[in-house]
Scaffold this active site. Sequence first.
Site, short mmCIF file in Angstrom:
data_model
loop_
_atom_site.label_atom_id
_atom_site.label_comp_id
_atom_site.label_asym_id
_atom_site.label_seq_id
_atom_site.Cartn_x
_atom_site.Cartn_y
_atom_site.Cartn_z
N GLY A 106 0.83 -1.19 0.00
CA GLY A 106 0.00 0.00 0.00
C GLY A 106 0.87 1.24 0.00
N ASP A 108 2.25 4.96 2.23
CA ASP A 108 3.00 5.25 3.45
C ASP A 108 2.16 5.05 4.70
OD1 ASP A 108 5.55 6.01 2.32
OD2 ASP A 108 4.57 7.81 1.56
N GLU A 113 1.53 1.89 9.78
CA GLU A 113 0.85 0.98 10.69
C GLU A 113 1.64 -0.30 10.90
OE1 GLU A 113 -3.24 0.15 10.25
OE2 GLU A 113 -3.85 2.24 9.99
N ASP A 336 4.58 10.37 9.78
CA ASP A 336 4.40 9.58 8.55
C ASP A 336 3.08 9.93 7.86
OD1 ASP A 336 6.80 8.34 8.99
OD2 ASP A 336 5.95 6.46 9.73
N GLY A 337 2.72 11.21 7.90
CA GLY A 337 1.52 11.65 7.22
C GLY A 337 0.22 11.34 7.95
N GLU A 338 0.30 10.77 9.16
CA GLU A 338 -0.89 10.44 9.94
C GLU A 338 -1.05 11.43 11.09
OE1 GLU A 338 -2.89 7.88 8.92
OE2 GLU A 338 -1.48 7.74 7.24
#
Length: 358
Positions: A106, A108, A113, A336-338
């Site tokens: 998938g 990043d 996760e 990480d973009g989360e």
Amino acid sequence: MATAMLRPSFFARGDQSSALDLSSDRVSRNAGGSSSRSKRDFVFVVNPKGANGRTGREWKKLLPFIRERLGPQCNICESMTSGPFHAVDITREAIREGAEAVIAVGGDGTLHEVVNGFFWAGNPVTSVDLGPEHSTTLGLIPLGTGSDFARTFGWKNDPYDAVERIARGLLYPTGLRSKIDVGVISGSSGEKHFFINVADIHLSAKAGYYASKYKRFGNLCYVIGALRAFIGHNNWDLKIKVDDGEWEVCNKVTALCIGNAKFFGGGMKITPTADPSNGNLEVVILQDFKWYDFVLKLHKLYNGSHISEKNVYTRSVKSIEIAEVTSRGDIFVQSDGEHFGFLPAKCLILPAAIEIFT
């Protein structure tokens, strides 16, 4: 060869008390029907809804090639995520069951996760039967909206190339697997989360938060997120503490980025000197940027030359704490973009924490 399936995780997020029995799921059959129970388990964690469903569709096309290249040497264990944080539980379960490798399939977000699944309660997860001396290897097949982590290694955004990289690591494990660092981020609660790429604060984190709402537009979501974040944005004074030293005030901070790797936001080389194997985090602070600065200097953010600007500050650290000078409670933080939450935050490095196929 039939694909061995991992059952969904039914224990609560973060609970290690009762791992599922996957022994029956480990058995895959070759054309003659013989058991491959003695083979090593390679667990592929797939986000089928990633990139507006493209990840799931491309995975179905890729799977026969994976069976051909890897099937003779390992059990191909396919596990589809069903929602947020499911990849964390799948990864923890696989490691506890002694998997040889866990492969994030998938973008990043899925990789983030899976990396967090290598840890529980702030500590590395270990195999129940094989003990802490057994190391599960991390792998990545880019099939999502963004693949920023792969850019640091110069990997092609090509899933077939990624499978070949994993195949080489399977055949030559001593030469094509490397230890990489992992970042740790914690907030006011002290709960630890892990990041492999970049953690960031204020404007960029706010842009990432809004970008996540527009992922149906692909990489354009980052542009939309940035435009939305600029509405009502103000640069604020923040204070930082580096390597447990004294507090320092940074005036008019636009964004503060903490890189274990180099890229974020769909290809911006935001922390260009970061190296995930050097035992340090690279901090880049943008101060007093206006909206037109991003328009005029956008190319510099993509090629990494922005660090030569007079209002950009860089530093290599082992740890860094960030807090507001005047408490507002609305300074965004992401990793990480989360979306992680809001300041305060502390980041530190875990050197050589995970082995990865390179």
